[in-house]
Scaffold this active site. Structure first.
Site, PDB file in Angstrom:
ATOM      1  N   GLU A  83       0.935   0.283  10.443  1.00 28.79           N
ATOM      2  CA  GLU A  83      -0.347   0.146  10.246  1.00 28.79           C
ATOM      3  C   GLU A  83      -1.425   1.281  10.544  1.00 28.79           C
ATOM      4  O   GLU A  83      -2.542   1.267  11.025  1.00 28.79           O
ATOM      5  CB  GLU A  83      -0.934  -1.278  10.982  1.00 28.79           C
ATOM      6  CG  GLU A  83      -0.050  -2.274  10.863  1.00 28.79           C
ATOM      7  CD  GLU A  83      -1.360  -3.463  10.168  1.00 28.79           C
ATOM      8  OE1 GLU A  83      -2.505  -3.395  10.154  1.00 28.79           O
ATOM      9  OE2 GLU A  83      -0.378  -4.299   9.670  1.00 28.79           O
ATOM     10  N   LEU A 137       0.925  -1.288   0.041  1.00 28.28           N
ATOM     11  CA  LEU A 137      -0.109   0.104   0.108  1.00 28.28           C
ATOM     12  C   LEU A 137       0.968   1.157  -0.130  1.00 28.28           C
ATOM     13  O   LEU A 137       0.494   2.181  -0.712  1.00 28.28           O
ATOM     14  CB  LEU A 137      -1.002   0.043   1.206  1.00 28.28           C
ATOM     15  CG  LEU A 137      -1.982   1.301   1.498  1.00 28.28           C
ATOM     16  CD1 LEU A 137      -3.126   1.264   0.266  1.00 28.28           C
ATOM     17  CD2 LEU A 137      -2.561   1.193   2.877  1.00 28.28           C
ATOM     18  N   ILE A 152       7.926  -1.845   2.834  1.00 31.77           N
ATOM     19  CA  ILE A 152       7.098  -2.843   2.670  1.00 31.77           C
ATOM     20  C   ILE A 152       7.482  -4.087   3.659  1.00 31.77           C
ATOM     21  O   ILE A 152       8.496  -4.722   3.453  1.00 31.77           O
ATOM     22  CB  ILE A 152       6.622  -3.560   1.429  1.00 31.77           C
ATOM     23  CG1 ILE A 152       6.207  -2.227   0.509  1.00 31.77           C
ATOM     24  CG2 ILE A 152       5.902  -4.668   1.280  1.00 31.77           C
ATOM     25  CD1 ILE A 152       4.873  -1.826   0.942  1.00 31.77           C
ATOM     26  N   ILE A 157      14.022   0.566  35.020  1.00 35.63           N
ATOM     27  CA  ILE A 157      14.203  -0.232  36.201  1.00 35.63           C
ATOM     28  C   ILE A 157      15.577  -1.006  36.149  1.00 35.63           C
ATOM     29  O   ILE A 157      16.043  -1.134  37.417  1.00 35.63           O
ATOM     30  CB  ILE A 157      12.824  -1.282  36.495  1.00 35.63           C
ATOM     31  CG1 ILE A 157      11.643  -0.467  36.917  1.00 35.63           C
ATOM     32  CG2 ILE A 157      13.311  -2.247  37.347  1.00 35.63           C
ATOM     33  CD1 ILE A 157      10.439  -1.218  36.820  1.00 35.63           C
ATOM     34  N   GLN A 199       8.894   1.396  47.091  1.00 33.99           N
ATOM     35  CA  GLN A 199       7.778   1.704  46.553  1.00 33.99           C
ATOM     36  C   GLN A 199       7.756   2.444  45.062  1.00 33.99           C
ATOM     37  O   GLN A 199       7.005   2.214  44.164  1.00 33.99           O
ATOM     38  CB  GLN A 199       7.005   2.779  47.401  1.00 33.99           C
ATOM     39  CG  GLN A 199       5.638   2.795  46.965  1.00 33.99           C
ATOM     40  CD  GLN A 199       4.751   3.545  48.130  1.00 33.99           C
ATOM     41  OE1 GLN A 199       5.253   4.946  48.501  1.00 33.99           O
ATOM     42  NE2 GLN A 199       3.664   3.262  48.522  1.00 33.99           N
ATOM     43  N   ARG A 216      -5.304  -4.064  12.581  1.00 36.47           N
ATOM     44  CA  ARG A 216      -4.779  -3.325  13.578  1.00 36.47           C
ATOM     45  C   ARG A 216      -4.760  -3.797  14.828  1.00 36.47           C
ATOM     46  O   ARG A 216      -4.028  -3.717  15.711  1.00 36.47           O
ATOM     47  CB  ARG A 216      -5.492  -1.852  13.563  1.00 36.47           C
ATOM     48  CG  ARG A 216      -5.058  -1.021  12.415  1.00 36.47           C
ATOM     49  CD  ARG A 216      -5.705   0.084  12.109  1.00 36.47           C
ATOM     50  NE  ARG A 216      -5.129   0.906  11.013  1.00 36.47           N
ATOM     51  CZ  ARG A 216      -5.737   1.807  10.337  1.00 36.47           C
ATOM     52  NH1 ARG A 216      -6.996   2.130  10.553  1.00 36.47           N
ATOM     53  NH2 ARG A 216      -4.792   2.508   9.436  1.00 36.47           N
TER      54      ARG A 216
END
Ligand code: CAA
Length: 378
Positions: free
Chosen positions: A362, A123, A155, A336, A277, A241
């Site tokens: 997409e 496309l 593509i 982290i 925390q 999608r």
């Protein structure tokens, strides 16, 4: 798994086992080598994963898009590049499923499901990305053939594809209603792979430019009717999608799993960092975002399979939410893991690089918002 039926849960268990044994150990080297994993493609085809959205009468398993989503989610947890094998195979086949005739489905369905033919979806062009209708590739009918001139870029699977569903203008005076869809094979005269792209992520999934110079396509390879191509393309994206959203959910889950493991093992200031925390709240935010993205994605996939009229809206919603979740979660997982996360020896940076594309292909997330907004205001 809460939202799945027993058969789907069993499928996910099988996928998890295969991914742990075959895909996860290969993920880092696939990224490093930037090579298409032919060994994994063989395994996927043996498991029937290349024909999940192909009806049984045309060689597939008729399991539908929800199964494509489940397969892609599980593979992407370990390796996004490998998940694209299943994703693109379904994407490239979809225009034939939507608009093709019986003879085309009979001819290409078995080749797609068996993995004999790799597919691609043609496309995008250099000047027609978000504005897909601005394409310049032209198809002119001459006798029993169409002569196609133009090119397609970025593509997925392009450099390796055997069969491409290609969109071209048959009547540029008609705008989107002048776009038609064709089934093109790599050995048609005038078909060429012009370029393999070098990318930031999904390095094991080849992306390329295709060029067509007076390419001869038999008229019988026109999908549906002239002028219907754009609608087939949009309907295809509605189905695919949610698959990208699943890829994003799987990737985010894979990053969270690794971040949790790291937070339990990494000791600083005399205790595992997960006991602070600041870290446990990051993990909690990541988990909650993934759970909601997954629920939304399964709902959209179910709507695709049941042809629910809200599927355009929901497909865009889940792609928007899940890909943003993947980007945030992979970024936080790397954070982290700190300095270790930044090293290529660990998977965090690969996951973050791979997450980025889910916000782009997409349809960029800005385009998803455009689609959602238009559906709301209809
Ligand atoms: N289903 C059915 N018909 C649809 C439709 C849908 N989902 N979406 C649009 N249409 C119809 C419209 O109703 C309209 O028809 P009418 O005029 O008869 O009403 C026609 O198609 C044109 O629609 P629009 O006016 O909305 O078209 P537009 O030019 O404004 O563009 C767009 C719409 C949503 C922006 C579209 O161009 C788009 O989705 N752009 C993004 C492209 C994209 O996602 N590219 C991804 C490439 S593939 C890829 O990335 C794969 C990969 O690598 C893995």
């Amino acid at each position: 798994m809460y939202l799945l039926n027993d058969e789907q849960k069993m499928f996910v268990e099988q996928m998890r086992k295969m991914v742990a044994e075959k895909v996860a150990p290969r993920a880092a080297e696939i990224d490093k080598a930037g090579e298409f994993p032919w060994d994994l493609k063989e395994i996927f085809q043996e498991m029937g994963l290349l024909g999940l959205s192909v009806p049984q009468e045309f060689g597939g398993t008729s399991q539908g898009h929800i199964y494509v989503c489940l397969a892609v989610e599980e593979i992407a947890r370990a390796c996004v590049s490998s998940s694209l094998i299943v994703q693109v195979q379904s994407l490239g086949w979809e225009p034939i499923l939507i608009g093709g005739n019986e003879a085309q489905k009979k001819k290409y369905g078995p080749r797609v499901s068996s993995g004999e033919a790799l597919t691609a979806f043609g496309l995008t062009e250099a000047g027609a990305g978000s504005d897909a209708a601005a394409m310049r590739t032209k198809a002119v009918k001459k006798g029993d053939k169409y002569i196609i001139n133009g090119s397609k870029c970025f593509i997925s699977n392009g450099p390796l594809a055997d069969v491409v569903t290609l969109f071209a203008m048959t009547d540029s005076s008609q705008g989107v209603k002048g776009i038609s869809a064709f089934i093109v094979e790599k050995d048609f005269p005038g078909y060429a792979v012009a370029k393999w792209e070098s990318k930031m992520g999904i390095k094991g999934s080849p992306t390329g430019e295709l060029v067509f110079e007076d390419m001869e396509v038999p008229a019988e390879n026109l999908i549906g009717a002239e002028g219907k191509g754009f609608i087939y393309a949009m309907k295809t994206l509605d189905t695919s999608r949610p698959v990208i959203a699943s890829q994003a959910v799987g990737l985010a889950q894979g990053a969270l799993d690794l971040a949790v493991k790291y937070a339990k093992e990494r000791v600083q200031f005399g205790r595992p960092i997960g006991q602070f925390q600041g870290i446990s709240w990051m993990l909690a935010d990541m988990a909650a975002q993934i759970e909601s993205a997954r629920a939304l994605t399964y709902q959209a996939a179910d709507m695709v399979d049941s042809l629910d009229p809200r599927r355009t809206y929901m497909s865009a919603c889940c792609k928007l939410i899940a890909s943003d979740v993947a980007m945030r979660v992979t970024t936080d997982a790397l954070q982290i893991a700190g300095g270790y996360g930044y090293m290529t020896e660990y998977p965090f940076e690969r996951m973050m690089r791979d997450a980025k594309i889910t916000q782009i292909y997409e349809g960029t997330n800005q385009i998803q918002k455009l689609v959602i907004g238009r559906e709301l205001l209809k």
